[in-house]
Design a protein around this motif. Structure first.
Motif, short mmCIF file in Angstrom:
data_model
loop_
_atom_site.label_atom_id
_atom_site.label_comp_id
_atom_site.label_asym_id
_atom_site.label_seq_id
_atom_site.Cartn_x
_atom_site.Cartn_y
_atom_site.Cartn_z
N TYR A 148 6.66 -1.74 16.00
CA TYR A 148 7.74 -0.96 15.42
C TYR A 148 8.97 -1.85 15.28
CZ TYR A 148 11.21 2.76 14.77
OH TYR A 148 12.19 3.56 14.27
N ASP A 198 -0.22 -2.72 16.80
CA ASP A 198 0.74 -2.05 15.94
C ASP A 198 2.15 -2.22 16.53
OD1 ASP A 198 -1.43 -1.29 14.48
OD2 ASP A 198 -1.35 0.82 15.04
N GLN A 220 5.14 -0.37 6.61
CA GLN A 220 5.46 0.99 6.17
C GLN A 220 6.83 1.41 6.68
OE1 GLN A 220 3.74 3.29 4.25
NE2 GLN A 220 5.54 4.61 4.48
N ASN A 221 7.71 1.83 5.75
CA ASN A 221 8.98 2.39 6.17
C ASN A 221 8.79 3.75 6.81
OD1 ASN A 221 10.52 0.24 5.33
ND2 ASN A 221 11.22 1.19 3.43
N GLU A 222 9.65 4.04 7.78
CA GLU A 222 9.55 5.31 8.48
C GLU A 222 9.89 6.49 7.58
OE1 GLU A 222 10.43 6.58 13.08
OE2 GLU A 222 11.81 5.19 12.09
N THR A 228 5.53 -0.60 11.50
CA THR A 228 6.36 0.51 11.04
C THR A 228 7.82 0.08 11.11
OG1 THR A 228 4.74 2.11 11.85
CG2 THR A 228 6.97 2.92 11.40
N LEU A 235 5.05 8.12 6.04
CA LEU A 235 4.44 7.49 7.21
C LEU A 235 3.16 8.20 7.64
CD1 LEU A 235 4.57 5.43 9.52
CD2 LEU A 235 6.13 6.99 10.73
#
Length: 499
Positions: free
Chosen positions: A497, A495, A434-436, A461, A443
């Motif tokens: 980033y 998760d 998922q793009n921020e 992310t 998001l």
């Protein structure tokens, strides 16, 4: 190939160019119960159309129109594939699930599928399909008026003063046309039925389990498939992720645009004020937002004639709709900037090229049928009046559209089943990317899908802007995480980033 199938194949090339829930649990339908008799093996032949990889082959699959009557009328589902490039290391099938509703992945094995890294193409047959209702599958058509095919009508923008009265009139007119012209098939368009069609396709392919890469609305399709058929799934990638809210479904997706625009506008403003940018609209990033709001308000009062466009004027809502469309990818920013510059000068650019009317009719009917059959929308004008007023006050850039009434507010039938509730029951084999900053699937909504899936999923992310993260608008870190998962099954331990 029959003439009917041949004409559908030709229309599909144009369709591919276009495609840009009540509380409770849907009772799972098993593979055998969903399909009645077992599906026949697919008969593959050369695909028709231009620009396709010569390795891509096509077939059709008959599926029940109504899964409550599995031995009743059938509809055709058009499918395609490019076989794994190294049969000796083949793992299985990777199903490409398009966005929408109204999008097709039929040509994706030749398109986005070829962007996949070699080790993924080696291991998987790449399979695409046109969902039920979308040509060259058995098509539906609402026979809408030309003006109702405008994007600024399909996404229902309120009047400049915030009134929704006109939107409700439009909703009734469009819903009546779909009921009159859509035939019986339009009543059986739904995400759950698309998931059941996918399982029929899995069986016809001879696969015990299937992997998938779903994008945008395709993430909801993939999640619903994983909920109804959890042990038929292998490696599942959900890219640019929808909110799975079972009480609102697509109403939540529409509402998300207000936050998606807020997340993305600062990125556009920085680009649109950068020195040396030939499409620069302001000297400072802080000046871009007030300029946009002033232009939209002025166009609300004084639209500029725009021959050849639909509608044939540049008004405030057309400017706002252009903002939504261009924010899907930073590469599209110049379109909005140039429209803003033209509006400042009281002019318009050349009218945007529209897809053929027949294609728009088909895509719109599939989208309408799916959205309106997935969940019941409120019919009370007061619900929309209150929501629009609150949205306009808090999110002026989107002027209340995300909480407005679309044609589903007047849909003549009620959903045949409750929306599927996405849960943590099932194998831990899902990777979300998922793009921020994503205008279409923000998001915040992706985080709700992540929460619903629980231990089944891990989310990556990505510090990037735009819709479609993997191999499109994301970054190398996110792409590597997804490619590694598809090729090896390895996901991040938790998760992650990607900066």
């Amino acid at each position: 190939m029959t003439q009917r199938k041949r004409s559908r194949s030709i229309r599909n090339a144009a369709i591919v160019g276009v495609s840009t829930a009540l509380l409770g649990v849907t009772a799972p339908v098993t593979a055998s119960a969903a399909g009645g008799s077992a599906p026949e093996a697919l008969t593959w032949s050369a695909c028709e159309g231009t620009g396709l990889d010569p390795r891509q082959e096509c077939a059709t699959l008959d599926v029940p129109m109504d899964y409550a009557d599995p031995d009743g009328p059938r509809v055709e589902m058009a499918v395609s594939r490019i076989p794994a490039e190294r049969p000796g290391v083949r793992r299985g099938t990777l199903l490409l699930i398009a966005g929408g509703p109204g999008g097709s992945s039929l040509n994706d094995p030749s398109g986005k599928g070829q962007k996949l890294p070699e080790e993924v193409r080696d291991a998987y047959d790449l399979v695409g399909f046109a969902p039920r209702g979308l040509a060259p599958s058995t098509p539906v058509d609402c026979g809408l008026e030309h003006g109702d095919l405008a994007t600024s009508k399909l996404r229902p923008w309120p009047a400049p003063d915030g009134s929704v009265d006109g939107n409700l009139v439009t909703a009734r007119r469009m819903a009546d046309a779909c009921a009159r012209n859509g035939g019986e098939l339009i009543n059986h368009l739904s995400t759950a039925n698309e998931a059941r069609d996918i399982d029929r396709l899995r069986a016809a392919l001879g696969e015990r389990r299937i992997s998938a890469w779903g994008v945008s609305y395709g993430t909801y399709v993939g999640a619903v498939y994983g909920q109804l058929f959890p042990h038929r799934t292998d490696r599942i990638v959900l890219d640019s992720v929808d909110n799975p809210d079972p009480a609102r479904v697509n109403r939540a997706w529409l509402a998300a645009h207000e936050q998606g625009v807020e997340d993305t506008f600062p990125h556009f403003a920085a680009w649109a004020s950068k020195p040396g940018n030939p499409d620069r609209v302001a000297r400072r990033a802080a000046d871009v937002r007030p300029l946009f709001l002033r232009l939209a308000a002025r166009l609300d009062r004084e639209p500029i004639p725009w021959p050849g466009a639909n509608p044939e004027e540049l008004n405030g809502n057309v400017l706002r709709q252009t903002m939504l469309e261009t924010f899907a990818s930073p590469s599209r920013y110049p379109t909005l900037a140039r429209l803003m510059r033209a509006a400042e000068q009281g002019t318009v650019p050349p009218a945007p090229e529209a897809p053929p009317a027949a294609v728009l009719q088909n895509v719109t009917a599939v989208g309408a049928g799916t959205l309106c059959n997935d969940v019941a929308w409120p019919s009370s004008p007061g619900v929309y009046e209150k929501g629009v007023a609150e949205s306009r006050a808090k999110y002026p850039l989107t002027a209340g559209m995300p909480r407005n009434a679309m044609l589903c507010a007047a849909w003549p039938t009620v959903p045949r089943e409750a929306p599927v509730r996405i849960t943590d029951r099932g194998p831990s084999n899902v990777l979300l990317v998922q793009n921020e900053r994503d205008v279409n699937t923000p998001l915040a909504g992706a985080a709700l899908m992540r929460e619903a899936l629980g231990r089944r999923a891990v989310m990556v992310t990505v510090n990037s802007t735009g819709h479609d993260a993997y191999l499109a608008n994301g970054n190398a870190c996110g792409d590597a995480a997804v490619s590694r998962f598809l090729a090896t099954g390895q996901r991040p331990d938790a998760d992650a980033y990607c900066r």
